[in-house]
Motif scaffolding. Structure first.
Motif, short mmCIF file in Angstrom:
data_model
loop_
_atom_site.label_atom_id
_atom_site.label_comp_id
_atom_site.label_asym_id
_atom_site.label_seq_id
_atom_site.Cartn_x
_atom_site.Cartn_y
_atom_site.Cartn_z
N CYS A 13 -38.76 0.81 -8.89
CA CYS A 13 -39.83 0.10 -9.60
C CYS A 13 -41.63 -0.17 -9.70
CB CYS A 13 -39.27 -0.68 -10.20
SG CYS A 13 -37.78 -1.25 -11.06
N THR A 14 -42.42 -0.09 -10.39
CA THR A 14 -44.04 -0.61 -9.50
C THR A 14 -43.97 -2.30 -9.92
OG1 THR A 14 -44.71 1.51 -10.00
CG2 THR A 14 -46.61 -0.35 -10.03
N PHE A 15 -43.93 -2.87 -9.18
CA PHE A 15 -45.17 -4.21 -9.45
C PHE A 15 -46.55 -4.11 -9.33
CE2 PHE A 15 -40.70 -4.28 -7.83
CZ PHE A 15 -39.45 -5.02 -9.24
N GLY A 105 -50.28 -2.13 -7.18
CA GLY A 105 -49.09 -1.49 -7.93
C GLY A 105 -48.32 -1.44 -6.46
N LEU A 106 -47.27 -2.08 -6.27
CA LEU A 106 -46.54 -1.86 -5.31
C LEU A 106 -45.34 -1.12 -5.55
CD1 LEU A 106 -44.06 -4.19 -4.92
CD2 LEU A 106 -45.90 -5.08 -4.07
N LEU A 115 -44.27 2.05 -1.02
CA LEU A 115 -45.87 1.98 -1.56
C LEU A 115 -46.61 1.21 -1.58
CD1 LEU A 115 -47.88 4.26 -2.67
CD2 LEU A 115 -46.46 4.66 -4.59
N LEU A 116 -48.27 1.12 -1.62
CA LEU A 116 -49.34 0.04 -1.77
C LEU A 116 -50.21 1.27 -2.63
CD1 LEU A 116 -49.74 -2.69 0.91
CD2 LEU A 116 -48.59 -2.55 -1.84
N GLN A 117 -50.42 0.67 -4.04
CA GLN A 117 -51.45 1.98 -4.79
C GLN A 117 -52.92 0.68 -5.47
OE1 GLN A 117 -51.38 5.52 -6.17
NE2 GLN A 117 -53.39 5.75 -6.62
#
Length: 122
Positions: A13-15, A105-106, A115-117
């Motif tokens: 999931c993206t948080f 987003g993580l 992932l950190l974006q």
């Protein structure tokens, strides 16, 4: 995919939210989760931050940081290709995000941040 923090299996999931602190030595980060609601049009969105809880999360050994650092007042990130982001060193990210001003987003994988974006908009 965006999910609720209360989902039974948040992997993949993206948080969305704000990185409040990051410790590259302990490989942890503090994250202020927000709800990102998008509308019918690309520029139609709302960020809802109505929960004071700050979450502490572990960073995976191979966490990817995709970011495009910019100086205040610049409208186009010169250091990054558009729309691509550069991988950014975790140690530099710790000082850059210390104030919680950038939107990120993580993605979780096995209960760790994989992932950190950075979310960048002009």
């Amino acid at each position: 995919m965006q999910c609720s923090w209360s989902d039974a299996d948040p992997d993949g999931c993206t948080f969305w939210g704000y990185i409040m602190s990051l410790d590259p030595n302990d490989r942890t980060m503090s994250f202020d989760l927000v709800l990102f609601e998008s509308g019918e049009f690309e520029a139609d969105f709302e960020i809802i931050n109505n929960n004071p809880l700050i979450r502490t999360l572990p960073l995976a050994e191979d966490v990817t940081v995709a970011a495009c650092p910019t100086d205040p007042g610049r409208t186009v990130p010169d250091e990054c290709g558009d729309p691509a982001f550069d991988e950014f060193p975790l140690t530099e990210l710790a000082t850059w995000v210390a104030n919680g001003s950038d939107f990120w987003g993580l993605v979780l994988d096995n209960d760790q941040v994989s992932l950190l974006q950075q979310w960048w908009w002009p």
